[in-house]
Scaffold this active site. Structure first.
Site, short mmCIF file in Angstrom:
data_model
loop_
_atom_site.label_atom_id
_atom_site.label_comp_id
_atom_site.label_asym_id
_atom_site.label_seq_id
_atom_site.Cartn_x
_atom_site.Cartn_y
_atom_site.Cartn_z
CG MET A 165 2.12 -0.92 3.88
SD MET A 165 3.14 0.25 2.92
CE MET A 165 4.69 0.13 3.79
CB CYS B 277 6.61 0.73 -4.91
SG CYS B 277 5.98 -0.07 -3.41
CB CYS C 262 8.46 -2.99 -5.17
SG CYS C 262 8.03 -2.16 -3.64
#
Length: 375
Positions: free
Chosen positions: A32, A107, A204
């Site tokens: 990602m 997140c 994050c």
């Protein structure tokens, strides 16, 4: 099952993928990309701007090498817009109010277990997996998150806003394994790109930053008074109340004031509208609360009896504080059976019954002996 695992370029997700393969699953990794430093004005406080290769691309190369070694396909997916809209705007909004947000929780809620889950389903995968240190176990017909075996790495706190469907959708291969064993497996498999790689830190998907400078990308410094909480005497100046947290003792610039007591100064209160930072240095009992009100309530397993006893984690790695839980719609009151220190609005309060995580809420206000604090 056909499983898509979040594959970050770190040792945990690589070993998690290996364990899934050993269990007989058909495993694919997906890397990602959720942050674009240049597009998101991430300049101040960013130590990697002049690197020859941006950290995300280095992580992708490490992930690619580990996936090849494990013999699994690796996909790549971009959630930069989703991360900004659903995670970072919340982060900025909370800081603008002088609160202390935790973007890692959102997140997980909106990216890893929402956008990523939708992506997986669109590609025909039956379920997803993550390299979190957490367990999933069924209790009375409902899947819950439980604390991991390795308590020093337990990440159940960051999964506290997942709903029942999100929890049911995911596998957690590292729930019953110690971090030392994860490193050992990586060495045995010859995963050279990740086996000794440092654990990721910082925000994050953003990474390590000089945090005060990082915030200045979005909130310009605005000087104001530092005042004694009890006397209102001006002791110095700060660069913006948003850059400080309740209980903070370092970086205040007033350590040289010695005639006010023997203890170090700490942030006791933030007046964000008037840009005043209040400090104290005598009795830190003002940092303790015996009642905490939360909103944005997320409960797993339906309703709970009035006054249910729970252990509450107010910060990651903090000890659980014994409390009673009193639910009122989308809000709840936590009555602390032991005083809780430095509970700050914006933080997540995560509720446990033993090892089982039953939900969470965002701290809205704190009280001590019926008097509201931290306002």
């Amino acid at each position: 099952m056909k499983v898509l695992i979040g594959f970050s370029g770190g040792v945990d997700s690589a070993v998690a993928a290996y364990l899934l393969k050993q269990q007989g699953h058909e495993v694919t990794g997906a890397f990602m990309r959720n942050w674009d430093a240049l597009a998101n004005n991430d300049y101040l406080g960013n130590p990697t701007l002049n690197d020859g290769q941006c950290p995300q691309e280095k992580d992708y190369d490490d992930a690619r090498e580990a996936a090849d070694k494990l013999g699994i396909p690796l996909l790549r997916v971009d959630f930069v817009k989703e991360y900004w809209d659903k995670v970072f705007e919340y982060f900025l909004s909370e800081y603008s109010r002088g609160r202390t947000p935790n973007p890692d929780v959102y997140c997980n809620k909106f990216i890893k277990f929402d956008s990523f889950l939708e992506f997986a389903r669109s590609k025909g995968f039956e379920t997803i997996a993550m390299g979190h240190y957490a367990k999933k176990e069924n209790y009375e017909g409902i899947d819950y998150i439980y604390k991991a075996k390795d308590k020093s790495k337990d990440q159940s706190y960051f999964l506290c806003q997942l709903n029942e469907k999100q929890i049911a959708s995911c596998l957690f291969p590292l729930g019953d394994i110690e971090k030392t064993e994860v490193r050992k497996i990586a060495h045995e498999l010859g995963l050279s790109s990740v086996m000794d790689k440092k654990d990721s830190t910082g925000v994050c998907f953003i990474g390590e930053r000089n945090f005060r400078q990082f915030l200045q990308n979005y909130f310009p410094a605005k000087k104001g008074d530092i005042r004694d909480l009890y006397t209102d005497e001006k002791l110095g100046e700060h660069i913006g109340t948003l850059y400080y947290t309740i209980g903070q003792r370092h970086g205040l610039g007033i350590g040289g004031i010695k005639d006010k007591g023997s203890l170090s100064w700490f942030v006791a209160k933030k007046d964000v509208p008037n840009n005043v930072l209040y400090v104290a240095n005598e009795d830190d009992s003002i940092l303790y609360s015996d009642e905490v009100h939360v909103d944005t309530l997320n409960l797993i397993g339906g309703t709970y009896e009035e006054g249910t006893k729970v252990g509450v984690k107010f910060r990651y790695r903090s000890q659980d504080v014994p409390c009673t839980l009193h639910v009122d719609g989308a809000k709840a009151v936590l009555r602390c059976l032991e005083p809780a220190k430095t509970v700050t609005p914006g933080q997540f309060a995560v509720f446990y019954i033993g090892e089982r995580m039953i939900g969470s809420g965002i701290v809205e206000s704190t009280y001590r002996s019926g008097i509201r604090t931290n306002v």
